[in-house]
Design an enzyme around this catalytic site. Structure first.
Site, PDB file in Angstrom:
ATOM      1  N   VAL A   9       0.802  -1.219   0.000  1.00 11.62           N
ATOM      2  CA  VAL A   9       0.000   0.000   0.000  1.00 11.62           C
ATOM      3  C   VAL A   9       0.839   1.274   0.000  1.00 11.62           C
ATOM      4  O   VAL A   9       0.391   2.320  -0.490  1.00 11.62           O
ATOM      5  CB  VAL A   9      -0.972  -0.010   1.200  1.00 11.62           C
ATOM      6  CG1 VAL A   9      -0.216   0.125   2.514  1.00 11.62           C
ATOM      7  CG2 VAL A   9      -2.035   1.068   1.071  1.00 11.62           C
ATOM      8  N   GLY A  11       3.667   1.777  -1.609  1.00 11.15           N
ATOM      9  CA  GLY A  11       4.398   1.969  -2.864  1.00 11.15           C
ATOM     10  C   GLY A  11       3.658   2.902  -3.810  1.00 11.15           C
ATOM     11  O   GLY A  11       2.530   3.337  -3.546  1.00 11.15           O
ATOM     12  N   ARG A  12       4.300   3.178  -4.942  1.00 10.79           N
ATOM     13  CA  ARG A  12       3.699   4.123  -5.891  1.00 10.79           C
ATOM     14  C   ARG A  12       2.358   3.613  -6.422  1.00 10.79           C
ATOM     15  O   ARG A  12       1.369   4.347  -6.478  1.00 10.79           O
ATOM     16  CB  ARG A  12       4.663   4.382  -7.043  1.00 10.79           C
ATOM     17  CG  ARG A  12       5.960   5.058  -6.614  1.00 10.79           C
ATOM     18  CD  ARG A  12       6.909   5.224  -7.788  1.00 10.79           C
ATOM     19  NE  ARG A  12       8.173   5.824  -7.381  1.00 10.79           N
ATOM     20  CZ  ARG A  12       9.172   6.098  -8.210  1.00 10.79           C
ATOM     21  NH1 ARG A  12       9.065   5.814  -9.493  1.00 10.79           N
ATOM     22  NH2 ARG A  12      10.279   6.649  -7.755  1.00 10.79           N
ATOM     23  N   MET A  13       2.335   2.369  -6.840  1.00  5.04           N
ATOM     24  CA  MET A  13       1.082   1.806  -7.324  1.00  5.04           C
ATOM     25  C   MET A  13       0.109   1.571  -6.181  1.00  5.04           C
ATOM     26  O   MET A  13      -1.102   1.758  -6.332  1.00  5.04           O
ATOM     27  CB  MET A  13       1.351   0.504  -8.073  1.00  5.04           C
ATOM     28  CG  MET A  13       1.925   0.697  -9.471  1.00  5.04           C
ATOM     29  SD  MET A  13       0.791   1.584 -10.574  1.00  5.04           S
ATOM     30  CE  MET A  13      -0.552   0.414 -10.700  1.00  5.04           C
ATOM     31  N   GLY A  97      -0.834  -7.223  -9.766  1.00  2.00           N
ATOM     32  CA  GLY A  97      -0.192  -6.398 -10.779  1.00  2.00           C
ATOM     33  C   GLY A  97       1.313  -6.496 -10.717  1.00  2.00           C
ATOM     34  O   GLY A  97       2.013  -5.959 -11.584  1.00  2.00           O
ATOM     35  N   THR A  99       4.817  -7.952 -11.367  1.00  3.80           N
ATOM     36  CA  THR A  99       5.379  -8.799 -12.415  1.00  3.80           C
ATOM     37  C   THR A  99       6.649  -9.480 -11.913  1.00  3.80           C
ATOM     38  O   THR A  99       7.154  -9.183 -10.839  1.00  3.80           O
ATOM     39  CB  THR A  99       5.692  -7.977 -13.677  1.00  3.80           C
ATOM     40  OG1 THR A  99       6.579  -6.894 -13.337  1.00  3.80           O
ATOM     41  CG2 THR A  99       4.418  -7.392 -14.270  1.00  3.80           C
ATOM     42  N   HIS A 153      10.634   1.943 -18.682  1.00  2.00           N
ATOM     43  CA  HIS A 153      10.016   2.120 -17.379  1.00  2.00           C
ATOM     44  C   HIS A 153      10.911   2.975 -16.485  1.00  2.00           C
ATOM     45  O   HIS A 153      12.082   3.195 -16.788  1.00  2.00           O
ATOM     46  CB  HIS A 153       9.759   0.770 -16.700  1.00  2.00           C
ATOM     47  CG  HIS A 153       8.547   0.059 -17.230  1.00  2.00           C
ATOM     48  ND1 HIS A 153       8.559  -0.626 -18.421  1.00  2.00           N
ATOM     49  CD2 HIS A 153       7.290  -0.071 -16.725  1.00  2.00           C
ATOM     50  CE1 HIS A 153       7.356  -1.156 -18.631  1.00  2.00           C
ATOM     51  NE2 HIS A 153       6.578  -0.832 -17.613  1.00  2.00           N
ATOM     52  N   LYS A 157      11.995   0.095 -11.271  1.00  4.06           N
ATOM     53  CA  LYS A 157      11.418  -1.204 -11.650  1.00  4.06           C
ATOM     54  C   LYS A 157      12.533  -2.247 -11.639  1.00  4.06           C
ATOM     55  O   LYS A 157      13.550  -2.088 -12.319  1.00  4.06           O
ATOM     56  CB  LYS A 157      10.762  -1.126 -13.024  1.00  4.06           C
ATOM     57  CG  LYS A 157      10.088  -2.433 -13.454  1.00  4.06           C
ATOM     58  CD  LYS A 157       9.292  -2.241 -14.731  1.00  4.06           C
ATOM     59  CE  LYS A 157       8.665  -3.532 -15.220  1.00  4.06           C
ATOM     60  NZ  LYS A 157       7.729  -4.125 -14.232  1.00  4.06           N
ATOM     61  N   THR A 164       4.506  -6.741 -19.465  1.00  3.47           N
ATOM     62  CA  THR A 164       3.758  -6.343 -20.654  1.00  3.47           C
ATOM     63  C   THR A 164       4.508  -6.724 -21.925  1.00  3.47           C
ATOM     64  O   THR A 164       3.911  -7.221 -22.888  1.00  3.47           O
ATOM     65  CB  THR A 164       3.504  -4.829 -20.640  1.00  3.47           C
ATOM     66  OG1 THR A 164       2.776  -4.490 -19.454  1.00  3.47           O
ATOM     67  CG2 THR A 164       2.718  -4.389 -21.860  1.00  3.47           C
TER      68      THR A 164
END
Length: 266
Positions: A9, A11-13, A97, A99, A153, A157, A164
Site C-alpha cells: 500500500v 508503494g507508488r502503485m 499487478g 510482475t 520504465h 522497476k 507487458t
C-alpha cells in the site's frame, strides 16, 4: 461493498490503488499491508483524515482478521508468490499487478487457486490502452512477422523485461508460428546490445530511466516500410480503471486468469 486488502500500500502503485478503493462506491478498504510505515493509519499516506485501518507487515494476520474478499498486490518479484499463496489459503481472491513471477511460481499459484476454487487475476498491465496495443500487435504480426519490442520504465522497476513486453511477445509468437527473423549468427560487441532474445529471434529491449512511468513500442519491419504500435502511460492513474474491473470480476471467477484482456475482449 467489496472488502479490499492492499498489499504494498505504501508503494507508488499501492497509493494509487488506495485512492481508487476509497473513491469507488462499491469498494471498502479493510486492510493495508506494507513493510514500511507499520502502525500508521493508512490515511496518513495520503495526508488526509484517519481511515481506521492501520498499516501492518503481517499479511496472513491482516487477511485472517479483516474480512477481506479481495487482495490487490503491487509489491515485488521476491514477495508476490508468497503473498498470493497466503491470500488463497485465507480464502481471499488475489488481483496481482506485480510482475516477475517465474513459470514455476505461476504453476504453483494456478494449482492452488484451482484447488481452492477461488478466482485470481494476474495482469502484466491494467491500462486499457496497453491491452489494445497487445491486441493490435498480435493482429499486425500476421502480416509483419519481423518485429522488435522496446519497453521503457522508471528506474525503480526491478524486473526486465516488463511483464507487458513478455505478454506482447507471447501473443505475437502465437500468430507467427515457427517464423525465424534476423541473422542466424549475430556478433554483439557489447553483450546484450541486441536485447533479450525470444523464440524465433524476436528481441525485447528494456530502458530504465527516471522520468518514465510505463511505455512500449512494438516495431514491425517490412519491405520498404515499418509499422510502430505505441502506448504510453504518463500517469499511474491510467491503470486504475483496469484494477477496479479486476476487483469486481475476480469475485465471480474460479482459477487463474492471466491478462485482463481475457475479461475485456473475449
Amino acid at each position: 461493498m467489496i472488502k479490499v486488502a492492499i498489499s504494498g500500500v505504501a508503494g507508488r502503485m499501492g497509493l494509487e490503488v488506495l485512492k481508487t478503493v476509497l473513491a469507488a462506491e462499491d469498494t471498502d478498504l479493510c486492510a493495508a499491508i506494507d513493510i514500511y510505515n507499520e502502525g500508521l493509519d493508512a490515511g496518513s499516506l495520503l495526508g488526509g483524515e484517519p481511515l481506521g485501518v492501520k498499516i501492518t507487515s503481517n499479511l496472513a494476520e491482516a487477511l485472517a482478521t479483516s474480512g477481506a474478499e479481495v487482495m490487490v498486490d503491487f509489491t515485488g518479484p521476491s514477495s508476490v508468490t508468497a503473498n498470493v499463496v497466503a491470500a488463497l489459503n485465507a480464502g481471499v481472491r488475489p488481483v496481482v499487478g506485480t510482475t516477475g513471477m517465474s513459470p514455476e511460481d505461476f504453476d504453483k499459484v494456478s494449482k492452488l487457486a484451482e484447488k481452492m476454487r477461488l478466482g485470481c487475476i494476474i495482469a502484466p498491465n491494467f491500462a486499457i490502452g496497453a491491452l489494445l496495443m497487445i491486441k493490435f500487435a498480435a493482429e499486425a504480426a500476421k502480416y509483419f512477422p519481423n518485429v522488435e519490442i522496446i519497453e521503457k520504465h522508471h528506474d525503480q522497476k526491478i524486473d526486465a523485461p516488463s511483464g507487458t513486453a513478455i505478454k506482447t511477445a507471447e501473443k505475437i509468437l502465437e500468430q507467427r508460428g515457427d517464423f525465424q527473423q534476423g541473422l542466424e549468427l549475430e556478433e554483439e560487441k557489447i553483450t546484450g546490445a541486441r536485447g533479450g532474445k525470444m523464440p524465433g529471434g524476436l528481441r525485447i529491449h528494456s530502458v530504465r530511466l527516471p522520468g518514465y512511468v510505463a511505455h512500449q513500442e512494438v516495431i514491425f519491419g517490412g519491405v520498404g516500410q515499418t509499422l510502430t504500435i505505441k502506448h504510453d502511460s504518463i500517469a499511474r492513474e491510467s491503470f486504475m480503471p483496469g484494477v477496479l474491473t479486476a476487483i469486481r470480476a475476480v469475485l465471480r471467477l474460479e482459477g487463474v486468469v492471466y491478462g485482463l484482456e481475457n475479461l475485456l475482449f473475449e
